[in-house]
Design a protein around this motif. Structure first.
Motif, PDB file in Angstrom:
ATOM      1  N   UNK A   1       0.817  -1.210   0.000  1.00 41.40           N
ATOM      2  CA  UNK A   1       0.000   0.000   0.000  1.00 41.40           C
ATOM      3  C   UNK A   1       0.850   1.259   0.000  1.00 41.40           C
ATOM      4  N   UNK A   2       1.899   1.260   0.788  1.00 40.52           N
ATOM      5  CA  UNK A   2       2.778   2.428   0.808  1.00 40.52           C
ATOM      6  C   UNK A   2       3.556   2.545  -0.493  1.00 40.52           C
ATOM      7  N   UNK A   3       3.966   1.412  -1.046  1.00 40.44           N
ATOM      8  CA  UNK A   3       4.643   1.449  -2.348  1.00 40.44           C
ATOM      9  C   UNK A   3       3.711   2.046  -3.394  1.00 40.44           C
ATOM     10  N   UNK A   4       2.446   1.661  -3.387  1.00 43.22           N
ATOM     11  CA  UNK A   4       1.472   2.209  -4.340  1.00 43.22           C
ATOM     12  C   UNK A   4       1.378   3.728  -4.194  1.00 43.22           C
ATOM     13  N   UNK A   5       1.345   4.184  -2.957  1.00 39.20           N
ATOM     14  CA  UNK A   5       1.267   5.613  -2.689  1.00 39.20           C
ATOM     15  C   UNK A   5       2.515   6.340  -3.210  1.00 39.20           C
ATOM     16  N   UNK A   6       3.680   5.802  -2.913  1.00 40.94           N
ATOM     17  CA  UNK A   6       4.939   6.402  -3.374  1.00 40.94           C
ATOM     18  C   UNK A   6       5.007   6.390  -4.901  1.00 40.94           C
ATOM     19  N   UNK A   7       4.596   5.296  -5.502  1.00 34.43           N
ATOM     20  CA  UNK A   7       4.592   5.212  -6.970  1.00 34.43           C
ATOM     21  C   UNK A   7       3.671   6.272  -7.561  1.00 34.43           C
ATOM     22  N   UNK A   8       2.513   6.441  -6.960  1.00 36.56           N
ATOM     23  CA  UNK A   8       1.562   7.422  -7.456  1.00 36.56           C
ATOM     24  C   UNK A   8       2.151   8.835  -7.365  1.00 36.56           C
TER      25      UNK A   8
ATOM     26  N   UNK B   1      10.531  -0.752  -7.156  1.00 35.01           N
ATOM     27  CA  UNK B   1      10.351  -1.744  -6.100  1.00 35.01           C
ATOM     28  C   UNK B   1      11.670  -2.321  -5.631  1.00 35.01           C
ATOM     29  N   UNK B   2      12.539  -2.666  -6.578  1.00 36.56           N
ATOM     30  CA  UNK B   2      13.854  -3.204  -6.210  1.00 36.56           C
ATOM     31  C   UNK B   2      14.635  -2.177  -5.396  1.00 36.56           C
ATOM     32  N   UNK B   3      14.531  -0.907  -5.788  1.00 37.50           N
ATOM     33  CA  UNK B   3      15.218   0.146  -5.052  1.00 37.50           C
ATOM     34  C   UNK B   3      14.714   0.279  -3.624  1.00 37.50           C
ATOM     35  N   UNK B   4      13.413   0.177  -3.447  1.00 34.66           N
ATOM     36  CA  UNK B   4      12.846   0.233  -2.100  1.00 34.66           C
ATOM     37  C   UNK B   4      13.376  -0.931  -1.260  1.00 34.66           C
ATOM     38  N   UNK B   5      13.364  -2.126  -1.829  1.00 30.66           N
ATOM     39  CA  UNK B   5      13.856  -3.293  -1.096  1.00 30.66           C
ATOM     40  C   UNK B   5      15.344  -3.213  -0.796  1.00 30.66           C
TER      41      UNK B   5
ATOM     42  N   UNK C   1       6.517  -6.857  -6.170  1.00 33.03           N
ATOM     43  CA  UNK C   1       5.358  -6.034  -5.814  1.00 33.03           C
ATOM     44  C   UNK C   1       5.285  -4.797  -6.705  1.00 33.03           C
ATOM     45  N   UNK C   2       6.422  -4.174  -6.964  1.00 31.02           N
ATOM     46  CA  UNK C   2       6.446  -3.005  -7.830  1.00 31.02           C
ATOM     47  C   UNK C   2       6.004  -3.323  -9.237  1.00 31.02           C
ATOM     48  N   UNK C   3       6.412  -4.483  -9.716  1.00 33.96           N
ATOM     49  CA  UNK C   3       5.998  -4.933 -11.035  1.00 33.96           C
ATOM     50  C   UNK C   3       4.475  -5.130 -11.088  1.00 33.96           C
ATOM     51  N   UNK C   4       3.946  -5.808 -10.093  1.00 38.86           N
ATOM     52  CA  UNK C   4       2.508  -6.081 -10.047  1.00 38.86           C
ATOM     53  C   UNK C   4       1.709  -4.777  -9.900  1.00 38.86           C
ATOM     54  N   UNK C   5       2.208  -3.855  -9.093  1.00 42.99           N
ATOM     55  CA  UNK C   5       1.497  -2.592  -8.901  1.00 42.99           C
ATOM     56  C   UNK C   5       1.337  -1.822 -10.206  1.00 42.99           C
TER      57      UNK C   5
END
Length: 131
Positions: A63-70, A84-88, A124-128
Motif C-alpha cells: 500500500x505504501x509502495x502504491x502511494x509512493x509510486x503514485x 520496487x527493487x530500489x525500495x527493497x 510487488x512493484x511490477x505487479x502494482x
C-alpha cells in the motif's frame, strides 16, 4: 483498481516469500539461530497467525509502495520493477542490516533476508504497475 493492485502485489510478495524461504530454509535456520526439533523444523511450529500477520504486513508495504509510486509518477512495468527493487535494496535491506548488526546476527542472515526484501519489493512493484 488501486486497492486490487495492492492486494495482488502483497500476494505476489507473499508467494515469492514461500518459494524463497522454502529454498533457503536450512541456511536461514542456521543463520537465524532458531531452535529446531529432531526433524529439523522450528520448535513450537508456526501458527497460522504468523502467516496471516505476514500477509497483513505485506499489504502495508504494498500500500505504501502504491502511494509512493503514485506520487512519483511510476506507471510503467520497468519503472515499477526498478522502483520496487530500489525500495527493497536501499530502504528495507539497510534497516534489516542495522537491526541484525546491533543484534550481533550473522551477515548471512542479513543477505538472505535483504535478498528477499529486494526481490519481493521488485515483484510487488511490477505487479502494482500492471493495473
Amino acid at each position: 483498481m488501486e486497492f486490487l493492485s495492492v492486494i495482488a502485489a502483497a500476494a505476489a510478495a507473499f508467494v515469492l516469500g514461500a518459494v524463497y524461504y522454502g529454498a533457503l530454509a536450512k541456511p536461514w535456520v542456521e543463520a537465524s539461530g532458531v531452535e529446531c526439533d529432531e526433524t529439523g523444523k522450528p520448535k513450537g511450529g508456526q501458527s497460522p497467525m504468523i502467516f496471516a500477520m505476514a500477509f497483513v504486513l505485506q499489504l502495508i508495504v504494498a500500500g505504501m509502495m502504491r502511494h509512493v509510486f503514485s506520487l512519483s509518477g511510476i506507471e510503467t512495468l520497468g519503472a515499477g520493477l526498478i522502483g520496487g527493487a530500489g525500495i527493497g535494496l536501499f530502504f528495507i535491506s539497510p534497516w534489516i542490516a542495522l537491526n541484525n548488526m546491533y543484534g550481533m546476527r550473522p551477515v548471512k542472515l542479513t543477505l538472505i533476508d535483504g535478498g528477499y526484501a529486494t526481490l519481493a519489493c521488485a515483484a510487488a512493484g511490477l505487479v502494482l504497475t500492471l493495473f
